[in-house]
Motif scaffolding. Sequence first.
Motif, short mmCIF file in Angstrom:
data_model
loop_
_atom_site.label_atom_id
_atom_site.label_comp_id
_atom_site.label_asym_id
_atom_site.label_seq_id
_atom_site.Cartn_x
_atom_site.Cartn_y
_atom_site.Cartn_z
N ALA A 168 0.85 -1.08 0.08
CA ALA A 168 0.14 0.07 0.15
C ALA A 168 0.80 1.28 0.13
O ALA A 168 0.29 2.33 -0.05
CB ALA A 168 -0.84 -0.02 1.31
N SER A 177 2.84 -0.35 -4.00
CA SER A 177 2.02 -0.32 -4.80
C SER A 177 2.07 -0.19 -6.26
O SER A 177 1.33 -0.80 -6.93
CB SER A 177 1.02 0.93 -4.48
N LYS A 198 -4.54 2.67 1.22
CA LYS A 198 -5.58 1.68 0.50
C LYS A 198 -5.53 2.54 -1.21
O LYS A 198 -5.65 1.65 -2.08
CB LYS A 198 -6.73 1.35 0.78
N ASN A 199 -5.49 3.71 -1.12
CA ASN A 199 -5.86 4.56 -2.44
C ASN A 199 -4.80 4.55 -3.18
O ASN A 199 -4.86 4.59 -4.40
CB ASN A 199 -6.00 5.95 -1.75
N PHE A 212 -3.42 1.57 -4.12
CA PHE A 212 -3.59 0.47 -5.07
C PHE A 212 -5.10 0.30 -5.52
O PHE A 212 -5.48 -0.65 -5.99
CB PHE A 212 -3.13 -0.86 -4.39
N ARG A 213 -5.72 1.64 -5.55
CA ARG A 213 -7.04 1.75 -6.16
C ARG A 213 -7.22 1.32 -7.49
O ARG A 213 -8.55 0.45 -7.69
CB ARG A 213 -7.67 3.19 -5.99
N SER A 232 -7.62 -2.63 -6.76
CA SER A 232 -8.06 -3.15 -5.61
C SER A 232 -9.21 -4.34 -6.06
O SER A 232 -9.06 -5.17 -4.90
CB SER A 232 -8.90 -1.93 -4.79
N ASP A 233 -9.74 -4.60 -7.10
CA ASP A 233 -10.60 -5.70 -7.12
C ASP A 233 -9.92 -6.98 -7.86
O ASP A 233 -10.41 -7.85 -7.92
CB ASP A 233 -11.67 -5.39 -8.10
N PHE A 285 -5.82 -8.02 -0.17
CA PHE A 285 -5.25 -7.15 0.85
C PHE A 285 -5.40 -7.57 2.26
O PHE A 285 -6.53 -7.80 2.74
CB PHE A 285 -5.84 -5.68 0.74
#
Length: 308
Positions: A9, A14, A38-39, A41-42, A45-46, A50
């Motif tokens: 992250a 990232s 977390k932003n 790896f936005r 992210s799906d 994590f």
Amino acid sequence: MKAIVTGGAGFIGSHIAERLVNEGYEVSILDILNTGDKNNFRSISDKIKFLNVNSSYISEMEKVDVVFHEGIYSSTPMYRKDNSLVWKAIQEFMAVMGYCVKNDCKLVFASSSSIYNGYPPPHTESMQPKVKDFYTEARYSMERLAELFNQMYGLRYCALRYFSVYGDREESKKEFANMVSQIIWKGLLDKEVVIYGDGSQKRDLTNINDVVDANLIAAKSNITGVFNVGTGKSYSFNEIMDKIETVIGKKIKRKNIDNPLKNYVDIVHADTTKSKEQLGFSAKIKAEDGIKNAFDYYKKLDTIPDIF
Ligand SMILES: NC(=O)c1ccc[n+]([C@@H]2O[C@H](COP(=O)([O-])OP(=O)(O)OC[C@H]3O[C@@H](n4cnc5c(N)ncnc54)[C@H](O)[C@@H]3O)[C@@H](O)[C@H]2O)c1
């Protein structure tokens, strides 16, 4: 192929995770969200798994093909404030190495050009480190332990000594971000940049995309050892300021003050021979282009980090 990225992250982690996903890897990220977010790896992210855990949690993970270990407290001042971070870094690193030996997977981990503090340039991997701070002790201990794990248990690893990495997505690092990001932020906010001394100190600025290349090359290579990840060129703070001003199209206020720091690093400049010849890595991105990419990213942020 499967990979774990500790510190995924964060800034470098990232970017590594994003490249791995784009190359078709299944990626798991372990991160305590200290300087990470977390932003970062936005965009993937799906597609990733994590886990909000520290790096030693790796012992619980299923087998993967390669581990990228970026997840340790990432900056010298943090260790000045709390030197117990040294043993935490080592303890978690022992778990990471144990996992890689048990699962026979390659380990690529972040080391640092701070190891060369006290040596005149160019900085070459054969120089014997003269450790002067706790952060560097953690890095050097990790390198020595990796060598021992290689000799005793056959650990396959690459320790990458990063030189002044800069680029987009450093905002969650705040005051620990690279000088390029911090100067761009100041320029965007019309604030003054404070420079220690006369600004003649030099840095080997290495773009994040080159650093990701080095990690992927190291992961795919059969080689074990310690490698510089730098460009082999260094620029003074004054020259870096000039380049940033050209990119953003305006002057940034500068204030020179006496340097308050002990053991301050004057020049960092990589000897790239070993990385080129043995690893097959060469940095490709010119400082001007990398600064432009970073600026194009930061100018679009809703909130520019204002940390001063
Ligand atoms: N950026 C540079 O110029 C540079 C230079 C030399 C070395 N390094 C090293 O490279 C690595 C990555 O640096 P970065 O610039 O991306 O910094 P960063 O702070 O953005 O990334 C570190 C990430 O690790 C996470 N983390 C911290 N402690 C952890 C722990 N115990 N377990 C799991 N996650 C943890 C943080 O939350 C963060 O997301 C760090 O180890 C850093 O020391 C960076």
